[in-house]
Design a protein around this motif. Structure first.
Motif, PDB file in Angstrom:
ATOM      1  N   THR A  79      -1.090 -20.095   7.822  1.00  0.00           N
ATOM      2  CA  THR A  79      -0.602 -18.996   6.982  1.00  0.00           C
ATOM      3  C   THR A  79      -1.564 -17.820   7.027  1.00  0.00           C
ATOM      4  N   ILE A  80      -1.011 -16.655   6.768  1.00  0.00           N
ATOM      5  CA  ILE A  80      -1.829 -15.459   6.602  1.00  0.00           C
ATOM      6  C   ILE A  80      -1.500 -14.883   5.233  1.00  0.00           C
ATOM      7  N   THR A  81      -2.544 -14.642   4.442  1.00  0.00           N
ATOM      8  CA  THR A  81      -2.311 -14.073   3.115  1.00  0.00           C
ATOM      9  C   THR A  81      -3.092 -12.774   2.972  1.00  0.00           C
ATOM     10  N   ILE A  82      -2.537 -11.883   2.177  1.00  0.00           N
ATOM     11  CA  ILE A  82      -3.256 -10.654   1.835  1.00  0.00           C
ATOM     12  C   ILE A  82      -3.424 -10.652   0.324  1.00  0.00           C
ATOM     13  N   ASP A  83      -4.655 -10.605  -0.121  1.00  0.00           N
ATOM     14  CA  ASP A  83      -4.971 -10.712  -1.552  1.00  0.00           C
ATOM     15  C   ASP A  83      -4.243 -11.899  -2.173  1.00  0.00           C
ATOM     16  N   GLY A  84      -4.237 -12.989  -1.461  1.00  0.00           N
ATOM     17  CA  GLY A  84      -3.654 -14.211  -1.994  1.00  0.00           C
ATOM     18  C   GLY A  84      -2.148 -14.335  -1.801  1.00  0.00           C
ATOM     19  N   LYS A  85      -1.519 -13.247  -1.344  1.00  0.00           N
ATOM     20  CA  LYS A  85      -0.052 -13.271  -1.190  1.00  0.00           C
ATOM     21  C   LYS A  85       0.332 -13.564   0.255  1.00  0.00           C
ATOM     22  N   ASP A  86       1.156 -14.579   0.437  1.00  0.00           N
ATOM     23  CA  ASP A  86       1.633 -14.937   1.772  1.00  0.00           C
ATOM     24  C   ASP A  86       2.435 -13.761   2.354  1.00  0.00           C
ATOM     25  N   ILE A  87       2.087 -13.344   3.571  1.00  0.00           N
ATOM     26  CA  ILE A  87       2.757 -12.157   4.133  1.00  0.00           C
ATOM     27  C   ILE A  87       4.232 -12.404   4.444  1.00  0.00           C
ATOM     28  N   THR A  88       4.636 -13.658   4.508  1.00  0.00           N
ATOM     29  CA  THR A  88       6.055 -13.912   4.791  1.00  0.00           C
ATOM     30  C   THR A  88       6.908 -13.790   3.535  1.00  0.00           C
ATOM     31  N   LYS A  89       6.246 -13.556   2.392  1.00  0.00           N
ATOM     32  CA  LYS A  89       6.994 -13.529   1.138  1.00  0.00           C
ATOM     33  C   LYS A  89       7.492 -12.131   0.764  1.00  0.00           C
ATOM     34  N   GLN A  90       7.309 -11.158   1.668  1.00  0.00           N
ATOM     35  CA  GLN A  90       7.874  -9.840   1.388  1.00  0.00           C
ATOM     36  C   GLN A  90       8.660  -9.355   2.598  1.00  0.00           C
ATOM     37  N   PRO A  91       9.588  -8.394   2.381  1.00  0.00           N
ATOM     38  CA  PRO A  91      10.391  -7.918   3.503  1.00  0.00           C
ATOM     39  C   PRO A  91       9.486  -7.419   4.623  1.00  0.00           C
ATOM     40  N   VAL A  92       9.838  -7.779   5.849  1.00  0.00           N
ATOM     41  CA  VAL A  92       8.925  -7.527   6.959  1.00  0.00           C
ATOM     42  C   VAL A  92       8.652  -6.032   7.153  1.00  0.00           C
ATOM     43  N   ASN A  93       9.669  -5.184   6.956  1.00  0.00           N
ATOM     44  CA  ASN A  93       9.434  -3.753   7.172  1.00  0.00           C
ATOM     45  C   ASN A  93       8.596  -3.128   6.070  1.00  0.00           C
ATOM     46  N   THR A  94       8.663  -3.706   4.868  1.00  0.00           N
ATOM     47  CA  THR A  94       7.790  -3.243   3.789  1.00  0.00           C
ATOM     48  C   THR A  94       6.337  -3.565   4.140  1.00  0.00           C
ATOM     49  N   LEU A  95       6.142  -4.788   4.633  1.00  0.00           N
ATOM     50  CA  LEU A  95       4.801  -5.193   5.055  1.00  0.00           C
ATOM     51  C   LEU A  95       4.271  -4.239   6.123  1.00  0.00           C
ATOM     52  N   ARG A  96       5.108  -3.967   7.129  1.00  0.00           N
ATOM     53  CA  ARG A  96       4.646  -3.149   8.257  1.00  0.00           C
ATOM     54  C   ARG A  96       4.336  -1.727   7.839  1.00  0.00           C
ATOM     55  N   ARG A  97       5.118  -1.202   6.888  1.00  0.00           N
ATOM     56  CA  ARG A  97       4.853   0.176   6.463  1.00  0.00           C
ATOM     57  C   ARG A  97       3.583   0.266   5.627  1.00  0.00           C
ATOM     58  N   SER A  98       3.066  -0.877   5.190  1.00  0.00           N
ATOM     59  CA  SER A  98       1.802  -0.844   4.444  1.00  0.00           C
ATOM     60  C   SER A  98       0.608  -1.049   5.379  1.00  0.00           C
ATOM     61  N   MET A  99       0.898  -1.061   6.695  1.00  0.00           N
ATOM     62  CA  MET A  99      -0.177  -1.248   7.674  1.00  0.00           C
ATOM     63  C   MET A  99      -0.023  -0.232   8.790  1.00  0.00           C
ATOM     64  N   GLY A 100      -1.037   0.586   8.984  1.00  0.00           N
ATOM     65  CA  GLY A 100      -1.001   1.482  10.129  1.00  0.00           C
ATOM     66  C   GLY A 100      -1.240   0.681  11.398  1.00  0.00           C
ATOM     67  N   TYR A 101      -0.685   1.153  12.507  1.00  0.00           N
ATOM     68  CA  TYR A 101      -0.815   0.408  13.751  1.00  0.00           C
ATOM     69  C   TYR A 101      -1.107   1.394  14.872  1.00  0.00           C
ATOM     70  N   VAL A 102      -2.211   1.188  15.555  1.00  0.00           N
ATOM     71  CA  VAL A 102      -2.597   2.102  16.636  1.00  0.00           C
ATOM     72  C   VAL A 102      -2.767   1.293  17.911  1.00  0.00           C
ATOM     73  N   ILE A 103      -2.176   1.765  19.016  1.00  0.00           N
ATOM     74  CA  ILE A 103      -2.285   1.005  20.260  1.00  0.00           C
ATOM     75  C   ILE A 103      -2.822   1.872  21.392  1.00  0.00           C
ATOM     76  N   GLN A 104      -3.160   1.172  22.458  1.00  0.00           N
ATOM     77  CA  GLN A 104      -3.606   1.838  23.682  1.00  0.00           C
ATOM     78  C   GLN A 104      -2.536   2.835  24.122  1.00  0.00           C
ATOM     79  N   ASN A 105      -2.938   3.966  24.660  1.00  0.00           N
ATOM     80  CA  ASN A 105      -2.000   5.014  25.083  1.00  0.00           C
ATOM     81  C   ASN A 105      -1.173   5.564  23.929  1.00  0.00           C
ATOM     82  N   ALA A 106      -1.567   5.217  22.719  1.00  0.00           N
ATOM     83  CA  ALA A 106      -0.991   5.787  21.501  1.00  0.00           C
ATOM     84  C   ALA A 106       0.460   5.403  21.221  1.00  0.00           C
ATOM     85  N   GLY A 107       1.295   5.233  22.277  1.00  0.00           N
ATOM     86  CA  GLY A 107       2.696   4.877  22.035  1.00  0.00           C
ATOM     87  C   GLY A 107       3.422   5.904  21.193  1.00  0.00           C
TER      88      GLY A 107
END
Ligand SMILES: Nc1ncnc2c1ncn2[C@@H]1O[C@H](COP(=O)(O)OP(=O)(O)OP(=O)(O)O)[C@@H](O)[C@H]1O
Ligand SMILES: [Mg+2]
Lengths: 376, 236
Positions: free
Chosen positions: A58-86
């Motif tokens: 499992t992966i938890t953030i502040d004790g909360k399992d990341i699978t317990k919230q809508p996936v797009n809500t989770l993703r919008r709370s995390m910036g994501y930067v990749i090679q070549n910027a995308g």
């Protein structure tokens, strides 16, 4: 805190990309995953925003399992930067950066205003706002990628080899910029790289992974360099880890000599007074105090030194700001064996010999060892 | 019957310009419908890779069926109408559209898709906000081919009794022995095709201000040229 707990990822074809990984990623710090190609860094990172689902664990953030919230809500709370910027090639720079705020329902004007604010933050000129990605250099695109990830002010930033596609000079600039931004913003950053120097430079904590998805060591960079857990980590750190470790010791403790420094327009008396038995050379500066080069005292002509005949002074180090590594480098580079210390404005504050730098290193190591004992 | 350059026989029950309008309708409606049908088919082919080869095969086989064969079958259902002409034209356009859209959507870099996913765009948003806009140049390239070929194919409609729009003039030109009518048909069709194509090129320029222009390397420091800037403003 992001807690990765006994996470394993086995791909459908049987490849085990991550094997029973457990570690805690501290808040408001930069945690770097580093390791050879294919060791599971990207897989680990993508399990945090659920672009990849773990096979077990499992992966938890502040004790909360990341699978317990809508996936797009989770993703919008995390910036994501990749090679070549995308970047989105069909959108202008502002609109690229405004993507997540728009998704979160901000109106266009507010999202664009925020985007422009971020452009300034990451050092992009406002005139680039209406450009399209193809009109930007690789380094600029990478900055846009960082700005885009920061747009909605997410607490977490995931970065997958963000700087590996740009040349070394630009990369160093981007790394410095990231550290500066982090000082201001205090995000929880998870950073993936295969470049151990980058990991050591920017990481608060460094997780070294080895092929097969095993965690080899998880430690602050200084500890990594001073006490690699095993042969693999030691090899991965490379040959000159002793030298690189010096980056973690400040040059502030060096005792500078100010006597052997003369201005270019010095009088014969001044030259004579400054020359001493301890220092076979004098450092000549211009009238503003910027270094020009070394010379033996008896070769100096009073009033107007012939600057074309001076010995090179190597690379000066900024006293107190740069590390003992920079000081040693400066001393080694100069044919006189003396390093030149300068202030932030580049004006000479003194000189220091290789021997003195070596002495400071021994002292620092002695103190470093006792620190490690305290740390456990 | 004599007189003006654009006068045409009364059996066609239309003016020349009426025929031009009819020609455009018969050519463009099938292309539009074909595009709308091809979009979901292509998207399915992108998602399910194994589906693409058989779909491509089917569209090619359909393309190989002569329009006359279509007419023979369709005439029982839709009669001697425009619809009977338009159905095969719509079917033919698929052979262009499906690969054009599939290639266009596949040309979106994986990194861009990953970035979109990571930013929390669901599959629908990703399709409409990222894949489709980036596929636009490829789709419009397909649209140009489909449009031009459809405009030239409409003429076969004359085979089922005056449903060939400008094509009907070919038939009349023969029976009345007037080469003027044949020229009116041929040149009219060609002009329509060229104009339609030019308009589509313009559309492409307007909807893709983000494409590097003129085959030149991207210029990171220069200001965009005035025309580009004007077009960018026009599209905003
Ligand atoms: N979709 C997949 N299916 C099967 N195996 C995969 C898949 N994605 C990655 N792998 C395998 O999992 C292992 C880890 O891949 P991962 O992309 O996490 O490596 P990495 O550490 O990021 O490497 P790099 O530094 O080259 O980016 C590799 O052996 C890779 O071949
Ligand atoms: Mg990777």
């Amino acid at each position: 805190m992001i807690r990765i707990d006994s996470v394993t990822k086995r791909y459908p074809d049987g490849t085990v990309a991550v094997d029973n990984l457990s570690l805690d990623i501290p808040d408001r710090a930069i945690t770097v995953f580093v390791g050879p190609s294919g060791c599971g860094k990207t897989t680990t990172l993508r399990m945090i925003n659920r672009m990849i689902e773990p096979s077990s664990g499992t992966i938890t953030i502040d004790g909360k399992d990341i699978t317990k919230q809508p996936v797009n809500t989770l993703r919008r709370s995390m910036g994501y930067v990749i090679q070549n910027a995308g970047l989105f090639q069909h959108r202008t720079i502002v609109d690229n950066i405004a993507t997540v705020p728009r998704l979160l329902g901000w109106d266009k004007a507010r999202a664009r205003a925020r985007a422009r604010e971020l452009m300034e933050r990451v050092g992009l000129d406002a005139s680039l706002a209406k450009r399209y990605p193809y009109q930007l250099s690789g380094g600029q695109q990478q900055r846009v990628g960082v700005a885009r990830a920061l747009a909605a002010d997410p607490p977490v930033l995931l970065m997958d080899e963000p700087f590996s596609a740009v040349d070394p000079v630009v990369r160093k600039g981007l790394q410095d910029e990231l550290l500066r931004l982090q000082d201001e913003l205090g995000k929880t950053i998870v950073f993936v790289t295969h470049d151990i120097d980058e990991a050591v430079k920017i990481g608060t904590m460094v997780a070294v992974m080895r092929t097969g998805g095993h965690l080899a060591q998880f430690a602050p960079p200084a500890e990594l360099l001073s006490a690699p857990a095993d042969g693999f980590v030691e090899d991965f750190l490379g040959a000159d880890r002793g030298i690189r470790r010096l980056s973690f010791f400040s040059s502030a403790g060096l005792d500078l000599l100010t006597a052997p420094v003369v201005a270019v327009d010095a009088t014969a008396e001044q030259i004579a007074a400054r020359a001493s038995k301890d220092v076979p050379y004098l450092l000549v500066t211009d009238v503003d105090g910027l270094p020009l080069g070394w010379a033996e005292p008896d070769r100096l002509t009073a009033g107007a030194v012939d600057t074309s005949r001076l010995l090179p002074y190597g690379r000066p180090f900024v006293h107190g700001e740069e590390s003992l590594r920079a000081a040693l480098d400066g001393a080694v580079l100069s044919p006189t064996g003396w390093a030149v210390a300068v202030d932030a404005g580049g004006r000479v504050t003194g000189v220091v010999s290789q021997q003195a730098v070596g002495e400071a290193i021994r002292t620092a190591h002695a103190e470093g060892r006792s620190d490690e004992k305290v740390a456990g | 019957m004599s007189g003006g350059l654009f006068d045409i026989p009364s059996d066609l029950q239309n003016s020349y310009w009426g025929l031009v309008g009819l020609h455009l309708r018969e050519a463009l409606v099938p292309v539009a419908v074909g595009l709308v049908v091809a979009l979901p088919i292509a998207q399915l082919c992108v998602r399910l890779r194994w589906l693409y080869p058989p779909v491509l095969w089917v569209t090619t086989v359909l393309y190989a069926i002569p329009s006359l064969a279509f007419f023979v079958v369709l005439i029982d259902y839709t009669g001697q109408t425009e619809t009977t002409v338009m159905i095969p034209l719509g079917v033919y356009s698929l052979v262009v559209f499906v690969p054009a859209i599939v290639d266009g959507v596949r040309s979106v870099p994986q990194e861009t898709l990953d970035a979109a996913t990571a930013m929390g765009l669901g599959p629908v948003r990703r399709y409409f906000q990222v894949q489709l806009p980036i596929a636009a140049p490829a789709i419009i390239a397909g649209l140009r081919i489909a449009t031009v070929s459809s405009i030239s194919l409409v003429s076969v409609g004359m085979l089922i009794g005056n449903q060939g729009a400008l094509g009907n003039l070919l038939h009349d030109g023969q029976i009345y022995n007037q080469s003027r009518l044949i020229w009116l048909s041929v040149i009219g069709t060609a002009v329509l095709a060229v104009v339609a194509d030019a308009l589509l090129v313009l559309v492409r320029i307007l909807v893709t201000p983000w494409m590097p222009r003129g085959g030149r390397a991207p210029r990171p420091v220069d200001e965009p040229e005035p025309l580009t800037a004007a077009l960018e403003d026009a599209t905003r």
